[in-house]
Design an enzyme around this catalytic site. Structure first.
Site, mmCIF file in Angstrom:
data_model
loop_
_atom_site.group_PDB
_atom_site.id
_atom_site.type_symbol
_atom_site.label_atom_id
_atom_site.label_comp_id
_atom_site.label_asym_id
_atom_site.label_seq_id
_atom_site.Cartn_x
_atom_site.Cartn_y
_atom_site.Cartn_z
ATOM 1 N N VAL A 274 1.230 -1.014 0.002
ATOM 2 C CA VAL A 274 0.115 0.324 0.210
ATOM 3 C C VAL A 274 0.908 1.467 0.135
ATOM 4 C CG1 VAL A 274 -1.773 1.065 0.947
ATOM 5 C CG2 VAL A 274 -1.990 -0.896 1.059
ATOM 6 N N LYS B 76 -6.662 -0.885 9.733
ATOM 7 C CA LYS B 76 -8.052 -1.072 10.340
ATOM 8 C C LYS B 76 -7.957 -2.252 11.832
ATOM 9 C CE LYS B 76 -8.820 -5.281 8.179
ATOM 10 N NZ LYS B 76 -7.385 -5.344 6.449
ATOM 11 N N GLU C 264 -9.611 6.306 5.657
ATOM 12 C CA GLU C 264 -10.698 5.937 4.767
ATOM 13 C C GLU C 264 -10.361 4.867 3.986
ATOM 14 O OE1 GLU C 264 -13.807 7.667 3.242
ATOM 15 O OE2 GLU C 264 -13.870 5.080 2.790
ATOM 16 N N GLY D 273 -10.847 -1.100 1.209
ATOM 17 C CA GLY D 273 -10.247 -0.708 0.340
ATOM 18 C C GLY D 273 -10.553 0.082 -0.636
ATOM 19 N N ILE E 150 -13.041 1.516 -1.538
ATOM 20 C CA ILE E 150 -14.351 1.994 -1.371
ATOM 21 C C ILE E 150 -14.566 3.019 -0.988
ATOM 22 C CG2 ILE E 150 -16.729 1.507 -1.267
ATOM 23 C CD1 ILE E 150 -15.521 -1.800 -1.571
ATOM 24 N N GLU F 13 -5.165 -12.062 3.835
ATOM 25 C CA GLU F 13 -3.382 -10.622 4.631
ATOM 26 C C GLU F 13 -2.857 -12.168 5.139
ATOM 27 O OE1 GLU F 13 -5.005 -8.880 7.150
ATOM 28 O OE2 GLU F 13 -5.892 -7.823 4.568
ATOM 29 N N ASP G 8 -11.231 -10.278 10.070
ATOM 30 C CA ASP G 8 -11.489 -9.152 8.947
ATOM 31 C C ASP G 8 -12.204 -8.889 9.081
ATOM 32 O OD1 ASP G 8 -8.809 -7.684 7.059
ATOM 33 O OD2 ASP G 8 -10.885 -8.531 5.850
ATOM 34 N N LYS H 72 -13.422 -4.734 10.395
ATOM 35 C CA LYS H 72 -14.591 -3.403 9.356
ATOM 36 C C LYS H 72 -15.562 -3.619 9.817
ATOM 37 C CE LYS H 72 -11.388 -4.436 5.417
ATOM 38 N NZ LYS H 72 -11.590 -5.981 4.617
ATOM 39 N N GLY I 266 -6.071 -5.280 -2.482
ATOM 40 C CA GLY I 266 -4.693 -4.931 -3.750
ATOM 41 C C GLY I 266 -4.710 -3.143 -3.722
HETATM 42 N N1 HSE Z 1 -7.629 -9.701 3.597
HETATM 43 C C1 HSE Z 1 -7.991 -8.936 3.366
HETATM 44 C C2 HSE Z 1 -9.396 -8.726 1.716
HETATM 45 C C3 HSE Z 1 -7.673 -7.712 2.384
HETATM 46 O O1 HSE Z 1 -9.394 -10.004 1.737
HETATM 47 O O2 HSE Z 1 -10.532 -8.426 2.005
HETATM 48 C C4 HSE Z 1 -8.634 -5.746 2.674
HETATM 49 O O3 HSE Z 1 -8.639 -5.543 4.060
#
Ligand code: HSE
Length: 402
Positions: A12, A100, A124, A129, A131, A185, A196, A200, A297
């Site tokens: 990133v 995150k 953000e 990602g 969005i 991840e 994950d 979020k 990505g």
């Molecule tokens: N491993 C996460 C996914 C990456 O697959 O959405 C973004 O947080």
């Protein structure tokens, strides 16, 4: 001139530098000031990469440089990311992060510190990602009482379920493919076990209600129990299996959970396939709005970070109020949530049909041609009641309908 320092030149971080350099003219024009990356912090060397000229291994160089107004944190992990971010804010620098875990664990503290120092802590890229969802939720949907947030929040698991559905692929093969493509991840259990997505939805819910939800308090089930037989049943039901993170307001409490669900064609998330993510927000005035795009990505995620850099640069001398306190949000027990369940139990229809009907009431039986099992969909019942009733049967799997 606005000077930016990027902490971490991984996937990133390198994307952030690439976007700021490639789109520099248009970004600077939109901000109204020139933007440049003055430092990149990383432990590694990058011989032959132009970044080597601005590379430092010492965070103090960035912290002590009064000309650095914006610090981008793309290191990941909690430590030393937390210590660096805190130190940067204390020095009166704005911080934009994609991390995150950091936002979920320390969000309210870092937001309060940014307010005290009259700078900004922006995140953000921490959810979804590329969005746009944090800023729309914070600003565009600020007039709304949020009734529900429901999202496909993890690209890896959506990719796995899509491949299993569309191409009959095996779970382990698709997971490996997702890892090779850089979606997963480092430890893919965070993806496949739902952690994950839980982080979020915890962040989105905290922002929507202004109070904290810890990801440990999100009821979480992953996709490891989903089999190719479940996929066949789902197709017969004209539904798709997805894993969603949902927060739903129920009186003065909010139910929050991450789990596989069966979605019908009419559901706004039904057509979100592959690595794509989508988030539906239901407001009490605007009704349903859906945001979709690539949830993982390099460039999509980096683009979201740079959108924060642009916002921080525009509001360089003022704090943008973000409502998210340390106070815990009042949550509904998952046991009290009500669902229709798709259920598979061991046995034969001739032996079990009557007792299934006597136990669950008006069920609809499903036949996908598999031996030694009986499948059915229950009427709506509470989770704790379902768990009590299913004890009389040998459960193979259950998937909730949404
Ligand atoms: N491993 C996460 C996914 C990456 O697959 O959405 C973004 O947080």
């Amino acid at each position: 001139m606005v000077n930016v320092a990027v902490l971490g030149y991984g996937t990133v971080g390198s994307g952030v530098v690439e976007i700021i350099n490639k789109n520099n003219a248009l970004i600077s024009k939109r901000v109204g000031k020139e933007i440049q990356v003055k430092y990149v912090l990383d432990l590694r060397e990058f011989e032959g990469d132009p970044v080597q000229k601005i590379l430092t291994h010492n965070f103090e160089d960035i912290k002590n440089d009064k000309d650095v107004q914006i610090v981008v944190e793309t290191m990941g992990g909690l430590h030393p990311a937390y210590e660096f971010v805190k130190a940067a804010l204390e020095e009166g620098k704005n911080v934009c992060t994609s991390n995150k875990a950091l936002v979920e664990a320390y969000g309210p503290e870092l937001i309060a510190l940014a307010k005290e120092k009259n700078v900004n802590f922006l995140f953000e890229a921490s959810v979804g990602g590329g969005i746009p969802i944090i800023r729309p939720l914070r600003d565009c949907l600020a007039p709304e009482e949020v009734l529900e947030i429901s999202g496909i929040l993890n690209g890896t698991t959506n990719y796995i379920l899509t491949e299993m559905t569309d191409n009959g692929s095996k779970f382990d093969d698709v997971l490996k493919d997702a890892q090779d493509k850089g979606y997963a991840e480092k430890d893919p259990t965070a993806d496949v076990c739902g952690h994950d997505a839980a982080r979020k939805i915890a962040i989105l819910t905290s922002l929507a209600y202004g109070k904290s939800v810890a990801f440990e308090d999100v009821y979480t089930e992953g996709i490891t129990e989903i089999s190719d037989k479940d996929i066949v049943y789902a197709k017969n039901l004209k539904k798709k299996i997805k894993i969603t993170g949902t927060a739903r307001k129920n009186g003065d409490k909010v139910s929050i959970h991450v789990n596989p669900v069966l979605l019908s064609k009419a559901h706004p998330l039904y057509n979100i396939d592959g690595v794509y993510n989508a988030i539906m927000v239901r407001g009490n005035m605007v009704d349903d709005v859906v945001f979709t795009g690539q949830g993982a990505g390099k460039l999509p995620t980096a683009s979201a970070v740079v959108s924060d850099v642009i916002e921080a640069a525009k509001f360089i001398d003022s704090n943008i109020n973000i409502e998210w306190s340390e106070e815990k949000l009042s949550l509904e027990a998952f046991d009290d949530t009500e669902w229709q369940y798709f259920v598979r139990v061991q046995g034969n229809a001739s032996d079990l049909s009557d007792s299934i009907k006597a136990t669950f009431g008006d069920v609809s039986f499903q036949d996908a041609g598999f031996n030694e099992e009986v499948a059915f969909v229950t009427p709506k019942i509470a989770e704790n009641k379902f768990n009590e009733l299913i004890n009389s049967f040998k459960l193979i799997n259950k998937i909730r309908l949404s």
